[in-house]
Motif scaffolding. Structure first.
Motif, PDB file in Angstrom:
ATOM      1  N   ILE A 128       1.276  -0.858  -0.128  1.00 32.34           N
ATOM      2  CA  ILE A 128      -0.088   0.355  -0.235  1.00 32.34           C
ATOM      3  C   ILE A 128       1.154   1.240  -0.278  1.00 32.34           C
ATOM      4  CG2 ILE A 128      -1.860   1.406   1.175  1.00 32.34           C
ATOM      5  CD1 ILE A 128      -2.921  -1.340   0.402  1.00 32.34           C
ATOM      6  N   SER A 129       0.766   2.427  -0.836  1.00 30.88           N
ATOM      7  CA  SER A 129       0.915   3.503  -0.735  1.00 30.88           C
ATOM      8  C   SER A 129       1.286   4.201   0.246  1.00 30.88           C
ATOM      9  CB  SER A 129       0.334   4.134  -1.848  1.00 30.88           C
ATOM     10  OG  SER A 129       1.440   5.802  -1.635  1.00 30.88           O
ATOM     11  N   SER A 130       2.229   4.637   0.489  1.00 33.18           N
ATOM     12  CA  SER A 130       3.011   4.696   2.047  1.00 33.18           C
ATOM     13  C   SER A 130       1.906   6.848   2.206  1.00 33.18           C
ATOM     14  CB  SER A 130       3.938   5.875   2.374  1.00 33.18           C
ATOM     15  OG  SER A 130       4.959   6.490   0.985  1.00 33.18           O
ATOM     16  N   GLU A 131       1.890   7.244   0.706  1.00 34.03           N
ATOM     17  CA  GLU A 131       0.468   8.644   1.075  1.00 34.03           C
ATOM     18  C   GLU A 131      -0.813   8.465   1.463  1.00 34.03           C
ATOM     19  OE1 GLU A 131       3.379   7.767  -1.363  1.00 34.03           O
ATOM     20  OE2 GLU A 131       4.309   9.140  -1.187  1.00 34.03           O
ATOM     21  N   ILE A 132      -1.162   7.279   0.712  1.00 34.33           N
ATOM     22  CA  ILE A 132      -2.938   6.893   1.009  1.00 34.33           C
ATOM     23  C   ILE A 132      -2.546   6.858   2.587  1.00 34.33           C
ATOM     24  CG2 ILE A 132      -3.832   4.879   1.031  1.00 34.33           C
ATOM     25  CD1 ILE A 132      -3.699   5.000  -1.904  1.00 34.33           C
ATOM     26  N   ILE A 133      -1.418   5.992   3.543  1.00 36.76           N
ATOM     27  CA  ILE A 133      -1.601   4.842   4.547  1.00 36.76           C
ATOM     28  C   ILE A 133      -0.896   6.487   5.362  1.00 36.76           C
ATOM     29  CG2 ILE A 133      -0.311   4.064   6.284  1.00 36.76           C
ATOM     30  CD1 ILE A 133       0.875   2.124   4.239  1.00 36.76           C
ATOM     31  N   ASP A 134      -0.548   7.310   5.014  1.00 34.54           N
ATOM     32  CA  ASP A 134      -0.372   8.526   5.974  1.00 34.54           C
ATOM     33  C   ASP A 134      -1.583   9.385   6.123  1.00 34.54           C
ATOM     34  OD1 ASP A 134       2.080   7.812   6.562  1.00 34.54           O
ATOM     35  OD2 ASP A 134       2.651   8.768   4.745  1.00 34.54           O
ATOM     36  N   CYS A 135      -2.405   9.941   4.912  1.00 36.02           N
ATOM     37  CA  CYS A 135      -3.515  10.144   4.653  1.00 36.02           C
ATOM     38  C   CYS A 135      -4.947   9.638   5.344  1.00 36.02           C
ATOM     39  CB  CYS A 135      -3.515  10.723   3.403  1.00 36.02           C
ATOM     40  SG  CYS A 135      -5.638  11.602   2.945  1.00 36.02           S
ATOM     41  N   LEU A 136      -4.445   8.416   5.371  1.00 30.39           N
ATOM     42  CA  LEU A 136      -5.901   8.046   5.623  1.00 30.39           C
ATOM     43  C   LEU A 136      -5.927   7.411   7.434  1.00 30.39           C
ATOM     44  CD1 LEU A 136      -6.773   5.095   3.052  1.00 30.39           C
ATOM     45  CD2 LEU A 136      -7.819   7.234   3.546  1.00 30.39           C
ATOM     46  N   HIS A 137      -4.542   7.653   7.655  1.00 28.01           N
ATOM     47  CA  HIS A 137      -3.928   7.813   9.400  1.00 28.01           C
ATOM     48  C   HIS A 137      -4.434   9.070   9.949  1.00 28.01           C
ATOM     49  CE1 HIS A 137      -2.358   7.061  13.026  1.00 28.01           C
ATOM     50  NE2 HIS A 137      -1.441   7.450  13.025  1.00 28.01           N
ATOM     51  N   GLN A 138      -4.313   9.869   9.509  1.00 24.90           N
ATOM     52  CA  GLN A 138      -4.320  11.599  10.276  1.00 24.90           C
ATOM     53  C   GLN A 138      -6.702  11.344   9.491  1.00 24.90           C
ATOM     54  OE1 GLN A 138      -2.302  14.338   7.271  1.00 24.90           O
ATOM     55  NE2 GLN A 138      -0.223  13.457   7.787  1.00 24.90           N
ATOM     56  N   LYS A 139      -7.058  10.607   9.161  1.00 27.19           N
ATOM     57  CA  LYS A 139      -8.133  11.719   9.130  1.00 27.19           C
ATOM     58  C   LYS A 139      -8.986  10.505   9.353  1.00 27.19           C
ATOM     59  CE  LYS A 139      -8.602  12.964   4.368  1.00 27.19           C
ATOM     60  NZ  LYS A 139      -8.591  14.638   3.969  1.00 27.19           N
ATOM     61  N   GLY A 140      -8.202   9.802  10.497  1.00 28.73           N
ATOM     62  CA  GLY A 140      -8.903   8.156  11.322  1.00 28.73           C
ATOM     63  C   GLY A 140      -9.258   7.282  10.821  1.00 28.73           C
ATOM     64  N   PHE A 141      -9.016   7.205   9.436  1.00 30.45           N
ATOM     65  CA  PHE A 141      -9.934   5.834   8.769  1.00 30.45           C
ATOM     66  C   PHE A 141      -8.558   4.841   9.383  1.00 30.45           C
ATOM     67  CE2 PHE A 141     -11.999   9.486   5.982  1.00 30.45           C
ATOM     68  CZ  PHE A 141     -13.140   8.897   6.182  1.00 30.45           C
ATOM     69  N   LEU A 142      -7.582   4.258   9.273  1.00 37.27           N
ATOM     70  CA  LEU A 142      -6.432   3.682   9.648  1.00 37.27           C
ATOM     71  C   LEU A 142      -6.052   4.303  11.327  1.00 37.27           C
ATOM     72  CD1 LEU A 142      -4.889   3.229   6.456  1.00 37.27           C
ATOM     73  CD2 LEU A 142      -6.627   2.110   7.264  1.00 37.27           C
ATOM     74  N   GLN A 143      -6.456   3.436  12.186  1.00 38.28           N
ATOM     75  CA  GLN A 143      -5.658   3.282  13.322  1.00 38.28           C
ATOM     76  C   GLN A 143      -5.370   1.925  13.757  1.00 38.28           C
ATOM     77  OE1 GLN A 143      -5.602   5.913  14.792  1.00 38.28           O
ATOM     78  NE2 GLN A 143      -7.552   8.087  14.111  1.00 38.28           N
ATOM     79  N   GLU A 144      -4.441   2.579  15.303  1.00 39.81           N
ATOM     80  CA  GLU A 144      -3.496   1.113  15.518  1.00 39.81           C
ATOM     81  C   GLU A 144      -4.429   1.042  16.492  1.00 39.81           C
ATOM     82  OE1 GLU A 144       0.325  -1.073  16.764  1.00 39.81           O
ATOM     83  OE2 GLU A 144       0.861   0.144  15.341  1.00 39.81           O
ATOM     84  N   VAL A 145      -5.180   0.041  17.772  1.00 36.93           N
ATOM     85  CA  VAL A 145      -5.600  -0.049  18.102  1.00 36.93           C
ATOM     86  C   VAL A 145      -5.380  -1.331  19.053  1.00 36.93           C
ATOM     87  CG1 VAL A 145      -7.449   0.847  17.231  1.00 36.93           C
ATOM     88  CG2 VAL A 145      -7.916  -1.744  17.611  1.00 36.93           C
ATOM     89  N   LYS A 146      -5.210  -1.627  20.104  1.00 33.34           N
ATOM     90  CA  LYS A 146      -5.552  -3.216  20.989  1.00 33.34           C
ATOM     91  C   LYS A 146      -6.446  -3.872  20.899  1.00 33.34           C
ATOM     92  CE  LYS A 146      -0.062  -1.699  23.163  1.00 33.34           C
ATOM     93  NZ  LYS A 146       0.431  -2.160  23.486  1.00 33.34           N
ATOM     94  N   ARG A 147      -6.449  -4.950  20.655  1.00 30.84           N
ATOM     95  CA  ARG A 147      -7.628  -6.121  21.077  1.00 30.84           C
ATOM     96  C   ARG A 147      -7.474  -7.509  22.062  1.00 30.84           C
ATOM     97  NH1 ARG A 147     -11.991  -7.089  16.584  1.00 30.84           N
ATOM     98  NH2 ARG A 147     -13.104  -7.411  19.037  1.00 30.84           N
TER      99      ARG A 147
END
Length: 267
Positions: A128-147
C-alpha cells in the motif's frame, strides 16, 4: 383448483416452534457444550437450529436454511410451499416466542495508539502506498488499536479500518498484526474481523470527490491496493464488502445516491 394460502396462514406457519416440530416428527436434537441457543440434528450435525431466533441452517447443503416452512420443505421433503404451510397449520404445533432484540448503535470503544508503526509496516508490506496510508491515518480511517486475544490471554496490536457513514463511525474491521503460524497457517496472519454491532451489510469505504463511479472490493486491503495502483482516481466511491455480501452492494449504492446526491454511471 387448490385454494391459495393467505398471508395470515403463512405467518402462522413461519412462527411454528422448530424444536416442537422436530420432536413431533421424530427428529432428535442435541446441544454441544460450547454452543448457546443452538441445537443440532443427531443424524446430521451440520443442521443447526437457532432456538433464540427460531431459524435453522444446514451447512453441508449449500447453507440451506430459514424458517419453519423452509424446514418442512428441506428436511421433511414436502416440496410445495402451500402444502408445507398447510402441514404446519394442520397440526397442533407450538408457536415460537421469538425475542426481537433492539439494534444497538455502534460504539467505537477503542483507544487509538499513538504509535502507528505496527499497522504502518503491515500495510507497507502489503504494497500500500505510504501517501495513502498517511492520509487515511491522519483522517482517522486507519488506526492502530489493541484488542484482547483470548488464546494468548493478552491485548495485542490490531489495525483498525474505521467505517464512515454520514460523518460518523458506523463500524470497524480489525486485523490482528501478530504472526502465529501455528494458529493461522502459512500466512501467519489471522483473517480480518468485523467488530460487534457494526452496521449490518456495510463496510470500510472511501469517497474521492463527487462519485461518478463505484468500485466494490471483497476486503479493505483489496480496496487500498487498487487505489495504490490507480493513484489518480477521482470522483469515485470505493467500498469493501468485508466478505462477499450482495446486500452490501445495494446498501452502498443507496448510500451514494442518497448521501452523496449523485447517481453513479459506472459500478
Amino acid at each position: 383448483m387448490t385454494k391459495r394460502v393467505t398471508q395470515d396462514e403463512i405467518e402462522q406457519a413461519k412462527n411454528v416452534d422448530l424444536v416442537s416440530l422436530c420432536q413431533a416428527n421424530g427428529i432428535d436434537l442435541f446441544q454441544r457444550d460450547s454452543e448457546r441457543n443452538q441445537l443440532r440434528w443427531t443424524e446430521h450435525d451440520s443442521l443447526v437450529i437457532n432456538t433464540k431466533k427460531n431459524i435453522f441452517k444446514w451447512y453441508s447443503k449449500d447453507n440451506v436454511g430459514g424458517d419453519a416452512i423452509n424446514f418442512v420443505r428441506e428436511v421433511l421433503n414436502i416440496a410445495s410451499f402451500s402444502e408445507a404451510v398447510r402441514f404446519l397449520n394442520g397440526q397442533d404445533y407450538k408457536q415460537a416466542e421469538v425475542v426481537v432484540e433492539e439494534e444497538k448503535p455502534f460504539d467505537y470503544y477503542f483507544r487509538n495508539e499513538s504509535d502507528f508503526s505496527n499497522a504502518n509496516d503491515y500495510l507497507l508490506n502489503r504494497g500500500i502506498s505510504s501517501e495513502i496510508i498517511d492520509c487515511l491515518h491522519q483522517k482517522g480511517f486507519l488506526q492502530e488499536v489493541k484488542r484482547y486475544d483470548k488464546p494468548v490471554e493478552k491485548y495485542v496490536p490490531h489495525l483498525a479500518f474505521v467505517w464512515a457513514k454520514d460523518g460518523v463511525v458506523a463500524g470497524t474491521t480489525t486485523q490482528n498484526l501478530t504472526y502465529d503460524y501455528d494458529r493461522f497457517g502459512e500466512s501467519g496472519k489471522d483473517k480480518p474481523k468485523i467488530v460487534g454491532h457494526s452496521e449490518k451489510d456495510f463496510g470500510f469505504n472511501i469517497t474521492l470527490g463527487k462519485p461518478e463511479s463505484v468500485y466494490v472490493f471483497e476486503g479493505a486491503v483489496d480496496l487500498l491496493s487498487y487505489w495504490t495502483m490507480n493513484p489518480n482516481l477521482t470522483n469515485s466511491f470505493l467500498c469493501s464488502l468485508e466478505g462477499v455480501k450482495e446486500q452490501s452492494v445495494h446498501n452502498f449504492l443507496n448510500y451514494v445516491i442518497l448521501s452523496k446526491r449523485t447517481i453513479p454511471s459506472e459500478v
